[in-house]
Design an enzyme around this catalytic site. Structure first.
Site, PDB file in Angstrom:
ATOM      1  CG  ASP A 164      -7.215 -45.342  21.354  1.00 30.85           C
ATOM      2  OD1 ASP A 164      -6.075 -45.830  21.437  1.00 30.85           O
ATOM      3  OD2 ASP A 164      -7.910 -45.399  20.313  1.00 30.85           O
ATOM      4  CG  ASP A 182      -3.304 -44.915  16.077  1.00 25.92           C
ATOM      5  OD1 ASP A 182      -3.001 -43.982  15.333  1.00 25.92           O
ATOM      6  OD2 ASP A 182      -2.462 -45.642  16.641  1.00 25.92           O
TER       7      ASP A 182
HETATM    8  P1  TMP Z   1      -4.374 -47.155  19.548  1.00 24.74           P
HETATM    9  O1  TMP Z   1      -4.326 -47.894  20.834  1.00 24.74           O
HETATM   10  O2  TMP Z   1      -3.729 -45.789  19.654  1.00 24.74           O
HETATM   11  O3  TMP Z   1      -5.722 -47.067  18.944  1.00 24.74           O
HETATM   12  O4  TMP Z   1      -3.417 -47.935  18.475  1.00 24.74           O
HETATM   13  C1  TMP Z   1      -3.652 -49.203  18.029  1.00 24.74           C
HETATM   14  C2  TMP Z   1      -4.019 -49.304  16.578  1.00 24.74           C
HETATM   15  O5  TMP Z   1      -2.878 -49.510  15.745  1.00 24.74           O
HETATM   16  C3  TMP Z   1      -4.907 -50.513  16.384  1.00 24.74           C
HETATM   17  O6  TMP Z   1      -6.179 -50.122  15.931  1.00 24.74           O
HETATM   18  C4  TMP Z   1      -4.195 -51.340  15.310  1.00 24.74           C
HETATM   19  C5  TMP Z   1      -3.219 -50.393  14.689  1.00 24.74           C
HETATM   20  N1  TMP Z   1      -2.012 -51.037  14.117  1.00 24.74           N
HETATM   21  C6  TMP Z   1      -1.697 -50.792  12.785  1.00 24.74           C
HETATM   22  O7  TMP Z   1      -2.430 -50.078  12.099  1.00 24.74           O
HETATM   23  N2  TMP Z   1      -0.576 -51.358  12.248  1.00 24.74           N
HETATM   24  C7  TMP Z   1       0.265 -52.153  12.974  1.00 24.74           C
HETATM   25  O8  TMP Z   1       1.289 -52.644  12.446  1.00 24.74           O
HETATM   26  C8  TMP Z   1      -0.072 -52.406  14.344  1.00 24.74           C
HETATM   27  C9  TMP Z   1       0.818 -53.285  15.167  1.00 24.74           C
HETATM   28  C10 TMP Z   1      -1.206 -51.818  14.870  1.00 24.74           C
HETATM   29 MG    MG Z   2      -7.662 -46.828  18.720  1.00 26.60          MG
END
Ligand code: TMP
Ligand code: MG
Length: 297
Positions: free
Chosen positions: A49, A51
């Site tokens: 992953d 974030d």
């Molecule tokens: P990931 O799959 O790379 O971890 O990304 C998803 C992350 O993005 C999740 O933890 C929620 C975050 N997110 C935001 O911070 N702001 C947003 O507007 C959206 C839709 C998701």
């Molecule tokens: Mg994540």
């Protein structure tokens, strides 16, 4: 001994004695690692992953941005839009990390979050040319140890699949600016679609949110087909939705799952221990994954 449960952790790698490391079944971890090491690094692939897994959750007590937050906090979006995005975050993030609600109840709400956030971003007429600067000026940080992580995988020709519900254009830029976007990397994510003037008009393809990574993996089965000779998987995530990222891998032999538990630690620890082989509690580094990789190569 395991820091949380007192189970004896055999000294497979010294990093396992770090205070952030928790495992429900250390013997199982050791068996998987031995089996993977024996098969050789040319049978290994890494699926991660982005974030809050490859990037830091916090730095000096301050939250680090996700891909979406990098845009939300930038001057590419209006003050009004910032407020609306913040409202979405304040509404839906607590739901994302609420372990008392079942996934089938949370899933439609997550789709709602992503859909609303993307619609707002599309209204902002964001220019492709401005993304690099916005990333440069952001507080996004890869976890400490990222250089060794990315360079080591590249040197050993181990494929790295980054599977993200964030924004592909942004995460690529974060990695590129850190000078570790090597050719062994593939990305499945939400990519921006720009018009002829380079203005954001939509997001491409099927939406990826935190709970449809399984469907995303199966849709991209061609990628895994190419990696058929690599049935040993190191999986890294920070959400329980990340556990399905390897569901497209055919004839899997071993999978070692490393989970970062960044937030709501006490409430979520048990469910993380039940589903991730190694749980890293409030660990902002890639020290443990790097230790595992060095052992495997
Ligand atoms: P990931 O799959 O790379 O971890 O990304 C998803 C992350 O993005 C999740 O933890 C929620 C975050 N997110 C935001 O911070 N702001 C947003 O507007 C959206 C839709 C998701
Ligand atoms: Mg994540």
């Amino acid at each position: 001994d395991c820091n949380c449960c007192g189970v004896k952790v055999s000294a497979v790698i010294p990093e396992f004695s770090n205070p952030s490391v928790c495992m429900k079944d250390p013997q199982r971890v050791q068996d998987i690692m031995e089996s993977m090491a024996k098969a050789g690094s040319n049978t290994v692939q890494v699926i991660s992953d982005f974030d809050m897994t490859l990037t830091r959750f916090a730095y000096n007590g301050k939250r680090c941005p996700t891909c979406h937050n990098i845009l939300d906090n930038s001057d590419l979006v209006s003050e009004e839009c910032k407020e609306q995005l913040k409202e979405l975050l304040d509404t839906y993030y607590p739901i994302e990390i609420d372990c008392s609600r079942p996934v089938d109840e949370k899933l439609p709400l997550m789709v709602e979050w992503w859909t609303k956030a993307h619609a707002l971003l599309v209204q902002q007429r964001i220019k492709k040319d401005h993304l690099a600067l916005v990333v440069r000026e952001s507080d996004a940080m890869l976890r400490d140890g990222y250089q060794l992580f990315f360079d080591h995988l590249h040197e050993h020709s181990i494929p790295l699949l980054i599977f993200s519900a964030g924004i592909g254009d942004i995460l690529e830029e974060v990695i590129r600016q850190a000078k570790v976007f090597h050719p062994n990397i593939n990305v499945f994510s939400n990519y921006m679609d720009f018009d002829d003037c380079g203005v954001l008009r939509a997001f491409k393809g099927e939406l990826i949110h935190i709970y449809n990574k399984r469907e995303g993996a199966l849709l991209n089965s061609g990628h895994f087909e190419e990696l058929r000779a690599r049935p040993n998987v190191l999986l890294m995530g920070d959400s329980l939705g990340d556990l399905n990222m390897a569901d497209g891998v055919q004839d899997m032999e071993n999978i070692l799952k490393i989970g970062f538990l960044n937030d709501k630690v006490e409430e979520r620890k048990q469910s993380y221990l039940d589903s991730y082989d190694i749980v890293l509690v409030k660990d902002e580094t890639l020290v443990v994954p790097n230790g595992v990789l060095l052992y495997l190569t």
